[in-house]
Design an enzyme around this catalytic site. Structure first.
Site, PDB file in Angstrom:
ATOM      1  N   MET A  48      32.774  38.060  38.959  1.00  0.00           N
ATOM      2  CA  MET A  48      32.590  39.249  39.793  1.00  0.00           C
ATOM      3  C   MET A  48      31.141  39.754  39.814  1.00  0.00           C
ATOM      4  O   MET A  48      30.918  40.952  39.958  1.00  0.00           O
ATOM      5  CB  MET A  48      33.539  40.354  39.330  1.00  0.00           C
ATOM      6  CG  MET A  48      34.990  39.966  39.507  1.00  0.00           C
ATOM      7  SD  MET A  48      35.362  39.352  41.153  1.00  0.00           S
ATOM      8  CE  MET A  48      37.081  39.729  41.279  1.00  0.00           C
ATOM      9  N   ARG A  49      30.192  38.846  39.671  1.00  0.00           N
ATOM     10  CA  ARG A  49      28.779  39.213  39.767  1.00  0.00           C
ATOM     11  C   ARG A  49      28.145  38.424  40.905  1.00  0.00           C
ATOM     12  O   ARG A  49      28.498  37.266  41.131  1.00  0.00           O
ATOM     13  CB  ARG A  49      28.017  38.870  38.471  1.00  0.00           C
ATOM     14  CG  ARG A  49      28.613  39.392  37.210  1.00  0.00           C
ATOM     15  CD  ARG A  49      28.495  40.877  37.064  1.00  0.00           C
ATOM     16  NE  ARG A  49      27.130  41.384  37.201  1.00  0.00           N
ATOM     17  CZ  ARG A  49      26.811  42.666  37.354  1.00  0.00           C
ATOM     18  NH1 ARG A  49      27.788  43.578  37.415  1.00  0.00           N
ATOM     19  NH2 ARG A  49      25.573  43.049  37.464  1.00  0.00           N
ATOM     20  N   HIS A  81      37.729  32.801  46.777  1.00  0.00           N
ATOM     21  CA  HIS A  81      37.728  34.174  47.292  1.00  0.00           C
ATOM     22  C   HIS A  81      39.103  34.451  47.915  1.00  0.00           C
ATOM     23  O   HIS A  81      39.639  33.615  48.650  1.00  0.00           O
ATOM     24  CB  HIS A  81      36.622  34.329  48.344  1.00  0.00           C
ATOM     25  CG  HIS A  81      36.504  35.739  48.849  1.00  0.00           C
ATOM     26  ND1 HIS A  81      35.942  36.745  48.096  1.00  0.00           N
ATOM     27  CD2 HIS A  81      36.885  36.304  50.025  1.00  0.00           C
ATOM     28  CE1 HIS A  81      35.986  37.881  48.792  1.00  0.00           C
ATOM     29  NE2 HIS A  81      36.551  37.643  49.959  1.00  0.00           N
ATOM     30  N   GLY A 120      41.569  35.166  34.347  1.00  0.00           N
ATOM     31  CA  GLY A 120      41.398  33.739  34.140  1.00  0.00           C
ATOM     32  C   GLY A 120      42.580  32.883  34.536  1.00  0.00           C
ATOM     33  O   GLY A 120      42.723  31.761  34.065  1.00  0.00           O
ATOM     34  N   SER A 121      43.431  33.378  35.460  1.00  0.00           N
ATOM     35  CA  SER A 121      44.560  32.532  35.856  1.00  0.00           C
ATOM     36  C   SER A 121      44.078  31.291  36.602  1.00  0.00           C
ATOM     37  O   SER A 121      44.703  30.232  36.518  1.00  0.00           O
ATOM     38  CB  SER A 121      45.571  33.319  36.692  1.00  0.00           C
ATOM     39  OG  SER A 121      45.050  33.664  37.947  1.00  0.00           O
ATOM     40  N   ASN A 135      33.141  28.604  44.621  1.00  0.00           N
ATOM     41  CA  ASN A 135      33.725  29.919  44.370  1.00  0.00           C
ATOM     42  C   ASN A 135      35.087  29.980  45.063  1.00  0.00           C
ATOM     43  O   ASN A 135      35.306  29.311  46.077  1.00  0.00           O
ATOM     44  CB  ASN A 135      32.819  31.015  44.949  1.00  0.00           C
ATOM     45  CG  ASN A 135      33.365  32.406  44.696  1.00  0.00           C
ATOM     46  OD1 ASN A 135      33.807  32.721  43.589  1.00  0.00           O
ATOM     47  ND2 ASN A 135      33.359  33.256  45.713  1.00  0.00           N
TER      48      ASN A 135
END
Ligand code: GAR
Length: 213
Positions: free
Chosen positions: A111-112, A130, A33-34, A128
């Site tokens: 991560m889903r 990445h 959660g950073s 998102n």
């Protein structure tokens, strides 16, 4: 300025960002959660005009839940192991986000794989982050993929979420040099620092491009 920040460069400057009303964010995260923390800090520092309505996380031990507590952000655990399909999980996610009045969905280390159930409910309003310069190195272990490929420049990307994994419109990127003695962990740490810098700015930029009816 540190050597790392001096050597890293913002690829997509946010010069076109215009003022917007307070954004109601729902953050989805699976781990440390950073990035959640960086977004919460940017809001507190008034660099991002937004409010985090809810954190959704899927792993009971995820450190991000404690971070949410520290920021007084309500959190909801939706453990994917308790759902019969990806769609069933996404239905619960949509319902949680809608109940909390969320307008923008921020995947910050989620991560889903998400399905059209979520994407249709928040079309164009799901972001998102990445850890690669997309479209290179999609999917899992992007940093290891980059090191293995021998690239000299790595980085991170904020993009809109579409059904195909790691493929939506690119909002913002930052480049990070790969150093000769890099390990996945060292490179990941430098990429993380750039993620924390661009994600709040990318949220503001994306929001300035899509209006909420
Ligand atoms: C971040 O590096 C993010 O880019 C990555 O997970 C990390 C989460 O870190 N996301 C993906 O790999 C998505 N495919 P955090 O929990 O400390 O924010």
């Amino acid at each position: 300025m540190s050597t790392d920040s001096a050597m890293s460069s913002l690829i997509s400057p946010d010069t076109s960002v215009s003022p917007h009303p307070t954004l109601k964010l729902g953050v989805m995260a699976s781990g440390s959660g950073s990035n959640f923390e960086a977004i919460a800090q940017a809001i507190a520092d008034r660099q991002l005009n937004a409010q985090i309505q809810v954190l959704i996380y899927n792993n009971p031990g995820a450190k991000v839940a404690a971070r949410a507590d520290r920021w007084s952000v309500p959190s909801v655990l939706l453990d994917h192991r308790n759902f019969s399909s990806r769609e069933a999980l996404d239905e619960a996610i949509v319902s949680t986000l809608q109940q909390r009045g969320v307008e923008w969905v921020i995947m910050a280390g989620w991560m889903r794989i998400v399905t059209p159930v979520l994407i249709a409910a928040f079309r164009d309003r799901i972001l998102n982050i990445h850890p690669s310069l997309l479209p290179s190195f999609k999917g899992n272990r992007a940093v290891e993929q980059a090191l293995k490929a021998g690239v000299k420049i790595a980085g991170c990307t904020v993009h809109r979420v579409v059904t195909e994994v790691d493929s939506g419109e690119i909002i913002m990127q930052a480049a990070v040099p790969v150093l000769p003695d890099d390990t996945p962990e060292r490179l990941q740490n430098r990429i993380h620092a750039q993620e924390h810098c661009i994600y709040p700015r990318a949220i503001a930029l994306a929001a300035s491009q899509v209006s909420i009816d």
